[in-house]
Design a protein around this motif. Structure first.
Motif, mmCIF file in Angstrom:
data_model
loop_
_atom_site.group_PDB
_atom_site.id
_atom_site.type_symbol
_atom_site.label_atom_id
_atom_site.label_comp_id
_atom_site.label_asym_id
_atom_site.label_seq_id
_atom_site.Cartn_x
_atom_site.Cartn_y
_atom_site.Cartn_z
ATOM 1 N N LYS A 120 0.855 -1.197 0.000
ATOM 2 C CA LYS A 120 0.000 0.000 0.000
ATOM 3 C C LYS A 120 0.896 1.255 0.000
ATOM 4 C CE LYS A 120 -4.573 0.415 0.332
ATOM 5 N NZ LYS A 120 -5.499 -0.238 -0.608
ATOM 6 N N GLY A 121 0.459 2.313 -0.605
ATOM 7 C CA GLY A 121 1.231 3.557 -0.567
ATOM 8 C C GLY A 121 1.098 4.208 0.796
ATOM 9 N N MET A 122 2.243 4.452 1.462
ATOM 10 C CA MET A 122 2.221 4.989 2.821
ATOM 11 C C MET A 122 2.573 6.475 2.799
ATOM 12 S SD MET A 122 1.740 2.300 4.719
ATOM 13 C CE MET A 122 1.770 0.545 4.523
ATOM 14 N N GLY A 123 1.659 7.313 3.253
ATOM 15 C CA GLY A 123 1.881 8.757 3.234
ATOM 16 C C GLY A 123 3.074 9.209 4.051
ATOM 17 N N LEU A 124 3.415 8.448 5.109
ATOM 18 C CA LEU A 124 4.553 8.844 5.947
ATOM 19 C C LEU A 124 5.872 8.322 5.392
ATOM 20 C CD1 LEU A 124 3.173 8.310 9.578
ATOM 21 C CD2 LEU A 124 3.453 10.456 8.323
ATOM 22 N N ALA A 125 5.796 7.421 4.424
ATOM 23 C CA ALA A 125 7.019 6.809 3.894
ATOM 24 C C ALA A 125 6.855 6.518 2.404
ATOM 25 C CB ALA A 125 7.320 5.519 4.672
ATOM 26 N N GLY B 289 6.075 -7.422 9.115
ATOM 27 C CA GLY B 289 5.486 -6.184 9.637
ATOM 28 C C GLY B 289 6.573 -5.498 10.457
ATOM 29 N N TYR B 290 6.189 -4.641 11.410
ATOM 30 C CA TYR B 290 7.185 -3.920 12.216
ATOM 31 C C TYR B 290 8.060 -4.903 12.997
ATOM 32 C CZ TYR B 290 4.123 0.131 11.515
ATOM 33 O OH TYR B 290 3.359 1.122 10.977
ATOM 34 N N ALA B 291 9.368 -4.692 12.921
ATOM 35 C CA ALA B 291 10.295 -5.500 13.722
ATOM 36 C C ALA B 291 11.243 -4.560 14.456
ATOM 37 C CB ALA B 291 11.072 -6.448 12.820
ATOM 38 N N GLN B 292 11.652 -4.963 15.647
ATOM 39 C CA GLN B 292 12.459 -4.098 16.516
ATOM 40 C C GLN B 292 13.908 -3.994 16.024
ATOM 41 O OE1 GLN B 292 10.925 -2.340 19.169
ATOM 42 N NE2 GLN B 292 12.804 -1.258 18.663
ATOM 43 N N THR B 293 14.146 -3.080 15.108
ATOM 44 C CA THR B 293 15.510 -2.860 14.599
ATOM 45 C C THR B 293 15.743 -1.354 14.489
ATOM 46 O OG1 THR B 293 14.947 -2.691 12.259
ATOM 47 C CG2 THR B 293 15.265 -4.920 13.117
ATOM 48 N N LYS C 122 -0.650 -10.227 8.486
ATOM 49 C CA LYS C 122 -1.434 -10.781 7.360
ATOM 50 C C LYS C 122 -2.841 -10.188 7.396
ATOM 51 C CE LYS C 122 0.661 -15.251 6.703
ATOM 52 N NZ LYS C 122 0.750 -16.551 7.293
ATOM 53 N N LEU C 123 -3.396 -10.092 8.614
ATOM 54 C CA LEU C 123 -4.741 -9.514 8.762
ATOM 55 C C LEU C 123 -4.747 -8.039 8.356
ATOM 56 C CD1 LEU C 123 -6.090 -10.989 12.146
ATOM 57 C CD2 LEU C 123 -6.792 -11.565 9.806
ATOM 58 N N VAL C 124 -3.684 -7.318 8.770
ATOM 59 C CA VAL C 124 -3.586 -5.894 8.421
ATOM 60 C C VAL C 124 -3.597 -5.735 6.897
ATOM 61 C CG1 VAL C 124 -2.035 -3.885 8.443
ATOM 62 C CG2 VAL C 124 -2.355 -5.227 10.535
ATOM 63 N N VAL C 125 -2.777 -6.545 6.219
ATOM 64 C CA VAL C 125 -2.674 -6.450 4.754
ATOM 65 C C VAL C 125 -4.022 -6.791 4.114
ATOM 66 C CG1 VAL C 125 -1.579 -7.432 2.690
ATOM 67 C CG2 VAL C 125 -0.192 -6.876 4.707
ATOM 68 N N ALA C 126 -4.648 -7.860 4.624
ATOM 69 C CA ALA C 126 -5.952 -8.253 4.071
ATOM 70 C C ALA C 126 -6.966 -7.130 4.286
ATOM 71 C CB ALA C 126 -6.432 -9.542 4.740
#
Ligand SMILES: NC(=O)c1ccc[n+]([C@@H]2O[C@H](COP(=O)([O-])OP(=O)(O)OC[C@H]3O[C@@H](n4cnc5c(N)ncnc54)[C@H](OP(=O)(O)O)[C@@H]3O)[C@@H](O)[C@H]2O)c1
Length: 247
Positions: free
Chosen positions: A141-146, A182-186, A226-230
């Motif tokens: 998805k196109g992310m406005g913040l990135a 998804g988000y990972a702590q790095t 996966k749920l977020v993307v769906a």
């Protein structure tokens, strides 16, 4: 013993994946720009690695990236799997031009250069191979913040899909795995910002390596993302473009 080259192994997900691969008995070659972190990786894994770890300073966006990769492949005595984890970016709410450009160079030019060079290597050597890459759910998805980050991650997933088709047309025996965490702590996450459902690098690496071993084509990590993307794939574009994300 399988030989795997991990591009972007100096920190974060790439370092953790390389570490788990060494412990699993793979012969591992590591690359990245920060030589001191390549050295410390080798030092940390002394006594664990069955075969010597090969290291190579590499900037994927530099013009010498293909010849640098060749040097590493030669020292490895060949490769079975190319794992591309190197990536730049994340949020750029002020659309700083230099940052957008840098992200685009590393995630687009650098990515295509390395993946394409690995493809040619497998084809020329006439052996079955595997190209795996850590892209992101941000590419869906196109992310406005990135903007540059999400757009270049989209480029990566599309490139891998095109390459899978191309390999079949070319008669090249190649597995392709697209790993989408998804988000990972790095270090890539914005310091001090709170993110939902943050994954540990250990978990991402474990699931990603399992997906590579099983020759999975696409692996989204984990089930919550996966749920977020769906969910967001159901949001119509006019509505998506009206959503305001917190900076
Ligand atoms: N963390 C997350 O939430 C998340 C989520 C989804 C996807 N990802 C993806 O996971 C990958 C790894 O990121 P990370 O989260 O582990 O962050 P990280 O700790 O910042 O790791 C980035 C890695 O990429 C390497 N790299 C960056 N620019 C490079 C260049 N020009 N040439 C060669 N290597 C370069 C870095 O090595 P040097 O600096 O030493 O060159 C480092 O090893 C990225 O592709 C990222 O987009 C991360």
């Amino acid at each position: 013993m399988k030989k795997i080259i991990v591009i972007g192994a100096t920190s974060g997900l790439g370092r953790e994946m390389a570490s788990q691969l060494v412990k699993a008995g793979y012969k591992v070659g590591i690359a990245g720009r920060r030589s001191e972190l390549l050295d410390s990786f080798v030092e940390e894994h002394k006594g664990v690695a069955v075969e010597p770890i090969e290291q190579q300073v590499m900037d994927v966006a530099a013009t010498d990236a293909p010849s640098t990769l060749d040097k590493l492949i030669e020292r490895m005595g060949g490769m079975d799997i190319l794992l591309h984890v190197a990536g730049a970016g994340f949020e750029n709410p002020t659309l700083e031009e230099g940052k957008e450009r840098h992200i685009t160079e590393v995630n687009s030019v650098g990515f295509v250069t390395i993946i394409d060079h690995a493809y040619h290597w497998f084809r020329t050597n006439g052996r079955a191979g595997h190209i795996a890459a850590v892209t992101s759910i941000a590419g869906t998805k196109g992310m406005g913040l990135a903007p540059a980050y999400s757009a270049t991650k989209r480029l990566q997933t599309t490139y891998l899909s095109a390459l899978a088709q191309h390999a079949r047309m070319d008669g090249v025996r190649l597995h392709i795995t697209d790993i989408r965490p998804g988000y990972a702590q790095t270090d890539i996450l914005t310091p001090g910002k709170k993110y939902p459902a943050v994954l540990s690098p250990e978990k991402v690496a474990r699931v990603a390596i399992k997906a590579i071993k099983r020759h999975r084509r696409i692996c989204t990590i984990d089930w919550r993302f996966k749920l977020v993307v769906a969910g967001w794939s159901l949001v119509p574009r006019p509505l998506w473009e009206r959503i305001t994300f917190v900076k």
